[in-house]
Write an enzyme that holds these catalytic residues in place. Structure first.
Site, PDB file in Angstrom:
ATOM      1  N   ASP A   1       0.764  -1.126   0.115  1.00  0.00           N
ATOM      2  CA  ASP A   1       0.043  -0.049   0.023  1.00  0.00           C
ATOM      3  C   ASP A   1       0.947   1.312  -0.067  1.00  0.00           C
ATOM      4  OD1 ASP A   1      -2.637   1.349   0.323  1.00  0.00           O
ATOM      5  OD2 ASP A   1      -1.708   1.877   2.311  1.00  0.00           O
TER       6      ASP A   1
ATOM      7  N   GLU B   1       1.503  -0.584  -5.136  1.00  0.00           N
ATOM      8  CA  GLU B   1       0.622   0.376  -5.457  1.00  0.00           C
ATOM      9  C   GLU B   1       1.096   1.757  -5.899  1.00  0.00           C
ATOM     10  OE1 GLU B   1      -3.297   2.699  -3.766  1.00  0.00           O
ATOM     11  OE2 GLU B   1      -1.770   2.093  -2.450  1.00  0.00           O
TER      12      GLU B   1
ATOM     13  N   ASP C   1     -10.452   0.998  -4.833  1.00  0.00           N
ATOM     14  CA  ASP C   1     -10.048   2.290  -4.726  1.00  0.00           C
ATOM     15  C   ASP C   1     -10.728   3.227  -6.022  1.00  0.00           C
ATOM     16  OD1 ASP C   1      -8.562   2.676  -2.379  1.00  0.00           O
ATOM     17  OD2 ASP C   1      -6.847   1.875  -3.464  1.00  0.00           O
TER      18      ASP C   1
END
Length: 489
Positions: free
Chosen positions: A209, A239, A322
């Protein structure tokens, strides 16, 4: 001096991932639940739980195998006071609401028995207000033994009073997400031990992340070494929403979430129908419709960014937890979903399906895109799911789609075509994103011997190479063809 060749896990070339948001995928009666859950299928909200768990996922693995899935990416599963669990309280404990460590053990064992891989989400940039070391600072102030674990700017800390300054650094300034001080040796070692602990437990990799927020290449190099020492074939994917070159030199990550691919697909396969209201809050917002020539240029830029070994390890996706769901961004146009998914399954890299996209789930910008999976099959779009399964199985059946070279062949109007080749197998993919049918004369001079036959793997039809061309190849509006050399079938 020759540049080192980046090495990436071999298995990811054959993987088709399925991303799961654990609170919303499936429930098991074997996991005890608190009494304050919201009903399954309630409109998703930023707070509140619907009670999905890891044993529920384990009980649905056969359904995923039938779809053609052989790898799972789970958003965070460690103990947390949030439904998405990006606010980690304990990195060494699976959330009891998900079934605890025992449920992860069961899920891993059952997945591995079915030949499936499992990748977890690692949130190492920031913790939560409930994380023990931060909570110790809240309780003890400057007398805490852990003041160097976070970026403390002043005392007292105001972790719950929006009218006063936090007095500590937090991700995007959100007080619930205090940012780790990575340069502190104890913090580095703690996070590296966490990474290694779950690799040793049996997971197959990490999705990282917001890794660009940890602006410390040495940390990520050490992270890779620790992980790969235990499991050389572990998959490390970051990410990164833009160019991932910095992290993809072979010494940090194996791949990144390929949101540049996502942007190209939104622009080409949806085009003028794009739901800009749902796109507006997202990093992907600055898009405009493209024709095949512009799409080809963008795909060419993607192909030129990274070493071929990295290309094969990029996690290609059409949406995630997301983003708004692709079908919603397409204004309900299922032809856009079908075309983009066909491209996803025939393009180099690692395809990833966001849970529920295959049955026609909708949802705008998060949290709306994080709805509960409907296990009442009467609510499924079975035709869409069958097409997903067809495209996934096509990928599994043709090594050229998983491991082959990539060469653009045609970009004209709204028609895009490319060739994949591997060990004598050749696959020609043609996509018509336009609203009118076309009849094509495709120049394949130098690619095939005269008279070679190509057969359509999605419908009936055979074409023969005539003077280096395939002639009279009809493409219906919003459709695709996948042609394979008959001699290699």
């Amino acid at each position: 001096m020759n540049e080192p060749i980046p090495e990436t896990p071999d298995w990811v070339r054959d993987a088709v991932f399925y991303q799961i948001f654990p609170d919303r995928f499936a429930q098991s009666d074997r996991v005890a639940k608190p009494s304050g859950l919201r009903p399954w299928g309630s409109p998703p909200t930023p707070h509140g739980y619907q009670g999905g768990d890891l044993l529920g996922i384990a009980e649905k693995l056969e359904s995923l195998v039938e779809l053609g899935i052989n790898a799972i990416y789970l958003t965070p599963i460690f103990q947390s006071a949030s439904n998405h669990r990006y606010h980690t309280h304990d990195y060494l404990k699976v959330d009891p609401m998900l079934g605890g460590d025992a449920a992860l053990r069961t899920l891993l064992d059952q997945a591995h028995d079915l030949g499936m891989k499992v990748v977890l989400d690692g949130v190492f940039n920031h913790a939560s207000r409930g994380f023990f070391q931060f909570n110790d600072i809240l309780e003890n102030g400057s007398d805490s033994a852990y003041v160097d674990w976070f970026h403390i700017e002043d005392f007292p800390l105001y972790a719950y009073d929006p009218e006063k300054p936090n007095n500590y650094k937090a991700w995007w300034g959100l007080p619930a997400l205090p940012k780790f001080r990575i340069e502190t040796p104890a913090v580095r070692e703690y996070l590296l031990q966490v990474a290694r602990h779950w690799i040793d437990f049996g997971i197959d990799g990490w999705r990282l992340d917001v890794p660009e927020e940890i602006d410390d290449d040495d940390f990520w190099r050490t992270f890779r070494l620790r992980v790969k020492q235990s499991r050389p074939e572990a998959y490390i994917v970051g990410e990164i929403w833009g160019d991932g070159s910095r992290w993809l030199q072979g010494d940090m990550f194996d791949g990144v979430m390929n949101y540049l691919f996502t942007k190209a697909c939104l622009s080409f396969f949806i085009g003028t129908s794009l739901n800009r209201r749902e796109l507006a809050p997202e990093p992907l917002q600055n898009l405009r419709p493209t024709d095949a020539i512009e799409f080809a240029r963008e795909i060419g830029r993607l192909q030129s960014r990274y070493h071929p070994n990295i290309q094969m390890a990029l996690l290609n996706l059409l949406g995630s937890h997301d983003t708004a769901r692709f079908l919603t961004l397409a204004g309900g146009d299922q032809s856009a979903v079908r075309l983009a998914t066909l491209f996803l399954m025939t393009y180099p890299g690692v395809p990833c399906v966001y849970y529920g996209d295959e049955i026609g789930m909708t949802g705008g910008h998060e949290p709306a895109s994080r709805g509960a999976f409907p296990w009442d099959r009467s609510q499924w779009d079975h035709d869409l799911r069958n097409d997903f399964r067809t495209y996934i199985r096509l990928r599994h059946s043709l090594p050229a789609l998983r491991r082959g070279t990539f060469e653009p062949i045609l970009a004209e109007g709204h028609v895009y075509a490319f060739l994949r080749r591997f060990e004598g197998e050749s696959v020609l993919v043609l996509l018509n994103a336009g609203t009118a049918g076309v009849s094509l004369d495709v120049d394949l001079t130098g690619h095939f011997a005269e008279g070679v036959e190509l057969s359509d793997r999605l419908a009936d039809g055979t074409w023969r190479i005539d003077q280096g061309h395939v002639r009279g190849l009809d493409l219906s509006p919003r459709s695709g063809r996948v042609l394979v050399t008959r001699e290699d079938r």
